[in-house]
Design a protein around this motif. Structure first.
Motif, PDB file in Angstrom:
ATOM      1  N   PHE A 105       0.856  -1.179   0.000  1.00  0.00           N
ATOM      2  CA  PHE A 105       0.000   0.000   0.000  1.00  0.00           C
ATOM      3  C   PHE A 105       0.897   1.236   0.000  1.00  0.00           C
ATOM      4  O   PHE A 105       1.713   1.419   0.899  1.00  0.00           O
ATOM      5  N   GLY A 106       0.738   2.056  -1.043  1.00  0.00           N
ATOM      6  CA  GLY A 106       1.622   3.205  -1.170  1.00  0.00           C
ATOM      7  C   GLY A 106       0.967   4.372  -1.880  1.00  0.00           C
ATOM      8  O   GLY A 106      -0.250   4.548  -1.844  1.00  0.00           O
ATOM      9  N   HIS A 107       1.798   5.144  -2.557  1.00  0.00           N
ATOM     10  CA  HIS A 107       1.440   6.463  -3.064  1.00  0.00           C
ATOM     11  C   HIS A 107       1.833   6.625  -4.526  1.00  0.00           C
ATOM     12  O   HIS A 107       2.765   5.984  -5.004  1.00  0.00           O
ATOM     13  N   GLU A 108       1.152   7.542  -5.204  1.00  0.00           N
ATOM     14  CA  GLU A 108       1.580   7.973  -6.518  1.00  0.00           C
ATOM     15  C   GLU A 108       2.697   9.001  -6.324  1.00  0.00           C
ATOM     16  O   GLU A 108       2.664   9.743  -5.349  1.00  0.00           O
ATOM     17  N   PRO A 109       3.669   9.049  -7.201  1.00  0.00           N
ATOM     18  CA  PRO A 109       3.792   8.282  -8.431  1.00  0.00           C
ATOM     19  C   PRO A 109       4.492   6.925  -8.249  1.00  0.00           C
ATOM     20  O   PRO A 109       4.697   6.199  -9.210  1.00  0.00           O
ATOM     21  N   TRP A 110       4.807   6.572  -7.007  1.00  0.00           N
ATOM     22  CA  TRP A 110       5.638   5.389  -6.784  1.00  0.00           C
ATOM     23  C   TRP A 110       4.941   4.086  -7.115  1.00  0.00           C
ATOM     24  O   TRP A 110       5.574   3.144  -7.588  1.00  0.00           O
ATOM     25  N   VAL A 111       3.623   3.990  -6.872  1.00  0.00           N
ATOM     26  CA  VAL A 111       2.952   2.730  -7.192  1.00  0.00           C
ATOM     27  C   VAL A 111       2.910   2.502  -8.706  1.00  0.00           C
ATOM     28  O   VAL A 111       3.127   1.385  -9.176  1.00  0.00           O
ATOM     29  N   SER A 112       2.654   3.559  -9.474  1.00  0.00           N
ATOM     30  CA  SER A 112       2.635   3.382 -10.935  1.00  0.00           C
ATOM     31  C   SER A 112       4.041   3.150 -11.472  1.00  0.00           C
ATOM     32  O   SER A 112       4.227   2.399 -12.439  1.00  0.00           O
ATOM     33  N   GLU A 113       5.050   3.742 -10.851  1.00  0.00           N
ATOM     34  CA  GLU A 113       6.435   3.491 -11.270  1.00  0.00           C
ATOM     35  C   GLU A 113       6.835   2.049 -10.980  1.00  0.00           C
ATOM     36  O   GLU A 113       7.526   1.413 -11.783  1.00  0.00           O
ATOM     37  N   LEU A 114       6.398   1.512  -9.840  1.00  0.00           N
ATOM     38  CA  LEU A 114       6.677   0.113  -9.511  1.00  0.00           C
ATOM     39  C   LEU A 114       6.011  -0.801 -10.532  1.00  0.00           C
ATOM     40  O   LEU A 114       6.644  -1.715 -11.070  1.00  0.00           O
ATOM     41  N   LEU A 115       4.742  -0.548 -10.825  1.00  0.00           N
ATOM     42  CA  LEU A 115       4.031  -1.368 -11.800  1.00  0.00           C
ATOM     43  C   LEU A 115       4.704  -1.281 -13.169  1.00  0.00           C
ATOM     44  O   LEU A 115       4.933  -2.308 -13.820  1.00  0.00           O
ATOM     45  N   ALA A 116       5.041  -0.084 -13.597  1.00  0.00           N
ATOM     46  CA  ALA A 116       5.688   0.095 -14.905  1.00  0.00           C
ATOM     47  C   ALA A 116       6.991  -0.684 -14.979  1.00  0.00           C
ATOM     48  O   ALA A 116       7.266  -1.373 -15.968  1.00  0.00           O
ATOM     49  N   ARG A 117       7.794  -0.594 -13.945  1.00  0.00           N
ATOM     50  CA  ARG A 117       9.082  -1.297 -13.921  1.00  0.00           C
ATOM     51  C   ARG A 117       8.883  -2.814 -13.999  1.00  0.00           C
ATOM     52  O   ARG A 117       9.587  -3.511 -14.730  1.00  0.00           O
ATOM     53  N   LEU A 118       7.880  -3.308 -13.274  1.00  0.00           N
ATOM     54  CA  LEU A 118       7.642  -4.750 -13.250  1.00  0.00           C
ATOM     55  C   LEU A 118       7.158  -5.295 -14.587  1.00  0.00           C
ATOM     56  O   LEU A 118       7.488  -6.418 -14.950  1.00  0.00           O
ATOM     57  N   ILE A 119       6.378  -4.504 -15.320  1.00  0.00           N
ATOM     58  CA  ILE A 119       5.865  -5.005 -16.596  1.00  0.00           C
ATOM     59  C   ILE A 119       6.685  -4.524 -17.791  1.00  0.00           C
ATOM     60  O   ILE A 119       6.323  -4.801 -18.937  1.00  0.00           O
ATOM     61  N   GLY A 120       7.798  -3.824 -17.520  1.00  0.00           N
ATOM     62  CA  GLY A 120       8.751  -3.513 -18.575  1.00  0.00           C
ATOM     63  C   GLY A 120       8.443  -2.309 -19.433  1.00  0.00           C
ATOM     64  O   GLY A 120       8.714  -2.314 -20.633  1.00  0.00           O
ATOM     65  N   THR A 121       7.896  -1.254 -18.826  1.00  0.00           N
ATOM     66  CA  THR A 121       7.670  -0.025 -19.572  1.00  0.00           C
ATOM     67  C   THR A 121       8.195   1.161 -18.778  1.00  0.00           C
ATOM     68  O   THR A 121       8.270   1.115 -17.561  1.00  0.00           O
TER      69      THR A 121
END
Length: 162
Positions: A105-121
């Motif tokens: 459970f976290g905050h923007e922009p870090w949660v979207s950055e984590l997701l982006a990094r994990l799926i390769g974008t």
């Protein structure tokens, strides 16, 4: 590992007089809406093995609501979820077994950055989470090696699932 990424629910706006940023609580409407969204999460995903939360109040409150909907486990604070550092997050999460389900459970922009990094974008702006939104990522190995997106749901759909 299955990694559930959740942005905190609706909180008092940044700059609200009398509140430091890390002490901003959920609004009554944010709490009410996320209680329903958390029931939707609990319908589509069994209780995680671990709930990790940013130490900021709004994230801790969101994690506590989710824990209540699942019937546990108790959320644990993790400063890595307030830093935005992928390396710190990977160090924290790579300690969990590969068959674990972990919710963060976290905050923007870090949660979207984590997701982006994990799926390769690199386009994390295209993956911005609405407050109370969630995504599930299957991570077959170390976080740095990435994973695949199982689903990503805005809070409105989570509430409908309740």
């Amino acid at each position: 590992m299955r990694l559930l990424i959740v942005r905190h629910a609706i909180a008092l706006p940044h700059g609200t007089p009398g509140y430091a940023d890390n002490d901003r609580p959920l609004t009554p409407d944010g709490e009410l809406k996320f209680r329903e969204a958390a029931r939707g999460l609990a319908r589509i995903l069994d209780a995680p093995d671990a709930l990790l939360t940013s130490p900021f109040l709004r994230a801790r409150q969101t994690a506590a609501i989710a824990a209540e909907a699942w019937g546990g486990p108790e959320p644990k604070e993790a400063s890595a979820l307030a830093s935005g550092s992928f390396d710190a997050q990977a160090e924290l999460l790579d300690d969990y077994p590969e068959d674990a389900t972990v919710a963060v459970f976290g905050h923007e922009p870090w949660v979207s950055e984590l997701l982006a990094r994990l799926i390769g974008t690199r386009h994390s702006d295209r993956l911005a989470f609405k407050k109370g939104g969630a995504a599930l990522v299957n991570v077959p190995g170390r976080l740095a090696d990435g994973g695949s997106l199982a689903w990503r749901l805005p809070p409105r759909l989570l509430r409908k699932l309740a």
